[in-house]
Design a protein around this motif. Structure first.
Motif, PDB file in Angstrom:
ATOM      1  N   ILE A  71       0.839  -1.192   0.000  1.00 25.71           N
ATOM      2  CA  ILE A  71       0.000   0.000   0.000  1.00 25.71           C
ATOM      3  C   ILE A  71       0.876   1.244   0.000  1.00 25.71           C
ATOM      4  O   ILE A  71       1.761   1.391   0.849  1.00 25.71           O
ATOM      5  N   THR A  72       0.638   2.142  -0.944  1.00 28.31           N
ATOM      6  CA  THR A  72       1.318   3.425  -0.973  1.00 28.31           C
ATOM      7  C   THR A  72       0.269   4.523  -1.145  1.00 28.31           C
ATOM      8  O   THR A  72      -0.884   4.253  -1.473  1.00 28.31           O
ATOM      9  N   SER A  73       0.670   5.756  -0.916  1.00 31.52           N
ATOM     10  CA  SER A  73      -0.242   6.883  -1.104  1.00 31.52           C
ATOM     11  C   SER A  73       0.459   7.975  -1.892  1.00 31.52           C
ATOM     12  O   SER A  73       1.695   8.008  -1.987  1.00 31.52           O
ATOM     13  N   GLY A  74      -0.323   8.855  -2.479  1.00 33.88           N
ATOM     14  CA  GLY A  74       0.249   9.947  -3.252  1.00 33.88           C
ATOM     15  C   GLY A  74      -0.686  11.132  -3.315  1.00 33.88           C
ATOM     16  O   GLY A  74      -1.803  11.089  -2.784  1.00 33.88           O
ATOM     17  N   GLN A  75      -0.239  12.178  -3.969  1.00 38.69           N
ATOM     18  CA  GLN A  75      -1.028  13.392  -4.137  1.00 38.69           C
ATOM     19  C   GLN A  75      -1.037  13.803  -5.600  1.00 38.69           C
ATOM     20  O   GLN A  75       0.007  13.785  -6.260  1.00 38.69           O
ATOM     21  N   THR A  76      -2.217  14.148  -6.109  1.00 40.93           N
ATOM     22  CA  THR A  76      -2.340  14.697  -7.446  1.00 40.93           C
ATOM     23  C   THR A  76      -3.608  15.527  -7.517  1.00 40.93           C
ATOM     24  O   THR A  76      -4.630  15.162  -6.914  1.00 40.93           O
ATOM     25  N   TYR A  81      -4.596  10.013  -2.796  1.00 41.43           N
ATOM     26  CA  TYR A  81      -5.042   8.718  -3.297  1.00 41.43           C
ATOM     27  C   TYR A  81      -4.169   7.610  -2.698  1.00 41.43           C
ATOM     28  O   TYR A  81      -3.037   7.850  -2.252  1.00 41.43           O
ATOM     29  N   TYR A  82      -4.715   6.400  -2.712  1.00 41.87           N
ATOM     30  CA  TYR A  82      -4.055   5.238  -2.117  1.00 41.87           C
ATOM     31  C   TYR A  82      -4.012   4.129  -3.161  1.00 41.87           C
ATOM     32  O   TYR A  82      -5.009   3.851  -3.827  1.00 41.87           O
ATOM     33  N   VAL A  83      -2.849   3.509  -3.275  1.00 40.15           N
ATOM     34  CA  VAL A  83      -2.637   2.478  -4.288  1.00 40.15           C
ATOM     35  C   VAL A  83      -2.298   1.155  -3.616  1.00 40.15           C
ATOM     36  O   VAL A  83      -1.400   1.091  -2.773  1.00 40.15           O
ATOM     37  N   ILE A 233      -6.906   1.503  -6.873  1.00 41.68           N
ATOM     38  CA  ILE A 233      -6.704   2.883  -6.429  1.00 41.68           C
ATOM     39  C   ILE A 233      -8.001   3.422  -5.829  1.00 41.68           C
ATOM     40  O   ILE A 233      -9.071   3.282  -6.425  1.00 41.68           O
ATOM     41  N   VAL A 234      -7.884   4.011  -4.647  1.00 42.76           N
ATOM     42  CA  VAL A 234      -9.008   4.705  -4.001  1.00 42.76           C
ATOM     43  C   VAL A 234      -8.555   6.129  -3.725  1.00 42.76           C
ATOM     44  O   VAL A 234      -7.481   6.347  -3.154  1.00 42.76           O
ATOM     45  N   SER A 235      -9.364   7.092  -4.144  1.00 40.98           N
ATOM     46  CA  SER A 235      -9.025   8.490  -3.876  1.00 40.98           C
ATOM     47  C   SER A 235     -10.016   9.088  -2.885  1.00 40.98           C
ATOM     48  O   SER A 235     -11.201   8.754  -2.894  1.00 40.98           O
ATOM     49  N   ASP A 236      -9.527   9.953  -2.026  1.00 47.23           N
ATOM     50  CA  ASP A 236     -10.404  10.726  -1.151  1.00 47.23           C
ATOM     51  C   ASP A 236     -10.976  11.910  -1.924  1.00 47.23           C
ATOM     52  O   ASP A 236     -10.526  12.230  -3.035  1.00 47.23           O
ATOM     53  N   GLY A 237     -11.951  12.589  -1.331  1.00 44.51           N
ATOM     54  CA  GLY A 237     -12.533  13.739  -2.004  1.00 44.51           C
ATOM     55  C   GLY A 237     -13.617  14.398  -1.172  1.00 44.51           C
ATOM     56  O   GLY A 237     -13.946  13.955  -0.069  1.00 44.51           O
TER      57      GLY A 237
END
Length: 303
Positions: A71-76, A81-83, A233-237
């Protein structure tokens, strides 16, 4: 009194119509209606051994003899978002589950509750089949609903060998899908990536939803050696911390991880990623409240 007598029929008719409409809304969105209990798959899908061997687990990784999850996370685009990078030795470790082990309308549980009930290592929300009265439902090799939906979007099929394909319900029956080896279907969409290419336009959206949303998507990387490799992939919002992604932005993300096929699952308040006993992301329901939405089904990794 004369007025009441003169309009009695109109008043009675209006009251009956209001009652009928209220019941219809309650039946559609509130009242639980069980139609079938979960039954064992009748397909010839190989059931892998439940012997996991040596397990190595951290807050963001899991490794045993059959399952590898990172599990990793990122910003765009002002969005978190979480992968989940998932590798499996056998396709039978990729499963689905129905809330309360029951198929029906308005039968829901949170993603994490369903994950715990099924001893899942990893889980995400599914397509929320229970929010619709039509649309194919095949879960773990069992046909639960055969009525086709009227949609421009294709469905996703997962086969017993772990491969992905998209299809239109008007082109094939549920029995034909089952006979061809399909074990799970998802009726949401749209397809985000097809043959490695982005399959949505920059302006495309699901229904009347906002363009920037929490999202859940699942994809497959077709490896040369035939191994099973998935990207979720799950993104917050919908919050001050995370704006959310458009369908095109999610498709771009998926493509950047090398997937050949990627599919959009239910999003918004449903978007949830669960791993090793914890909810990883920040599910946001209406009103910008950080809280899991109860859903009708999940996709999970486990024994």
């Amino acid at each position: 009194m004369t007025f009441l007598k003169r309009h009695a029929y109109t008043i009675l008719f209006s009251t009956a119509l209001l009652g009928a409409n209220t019941y219809t809304l309650l039946k559609t969105f509130v009242l639980p209606s069980a139609q079938a209990q979960v039954i064992s798959s009748q397909t010839s899908q190989t059931v892998a051994s439940s012997d996991s061997g040596q397990v190595t687990s951290t807050d963001n990784s899991y490794q045993d003899d059959n399952i590898s999850i990172s599990i990793t996370s990122g910003q765009t685009s002002d969005t978190t978002y979480y992968v989940a990078d998932i590798k499996l030795s056998d396709a039978s470790y990729l499963k689905t589950a129905l809330a309360q082990n029951t198929f029906g309308t308005n039968i829901t549980q949170t993603t994490s509750s369903q994950a715990v009930a099924n001893n899942a290592i990893f889980a995400i929300n599914g397509d929320y089949y229970g929010a619709n009265s039509t649309g194919y439902v095949i879960k773990n090799g069992v046909i639960y609903r055969e009525s086709s939906r009227n949609s421009d979007y294709d469905d996703l099929a997962i086969y017993a060998d772990g491969s992905f394909a998209t299809f239109n319900e008007s082109d094939v029956t549920t029995q034909e899908l089952l006979d061809s080896g399909v074990v799970n279907t998802f009726a949401f969409g749209p397809t985000l990536v097809s043959d490695g290419e982005i399959a949505v336009s920059s302006s495309e959206e699901v229904g009347q939803a906002m363009s920037s949303n929490p999202r859940t998507a699942i994809g497959i990387i077709e490896e040369d050696d035939g191994s099973l490799h998935y990207i979720v992939i799950v993104s917050d919002g919908r919050s001050s911390e995370s704006e959310g992604l458009t369908l095109y932005q999610m498709a771009e993300l998926m493509q950047s991880y090398g997937v050949t096929t990627a599919y959009n699952l239910d999003g918004g308040g449903s978007s949830t990623m669960y791993f090793n006993g914890q909810v990883i992301n920040k599910p946001t329901t209406n009103g910008n409240t950080i809280k899991e939405r109860a859903v009708s089904d999940i996709v999970y990794i486990g024994y």
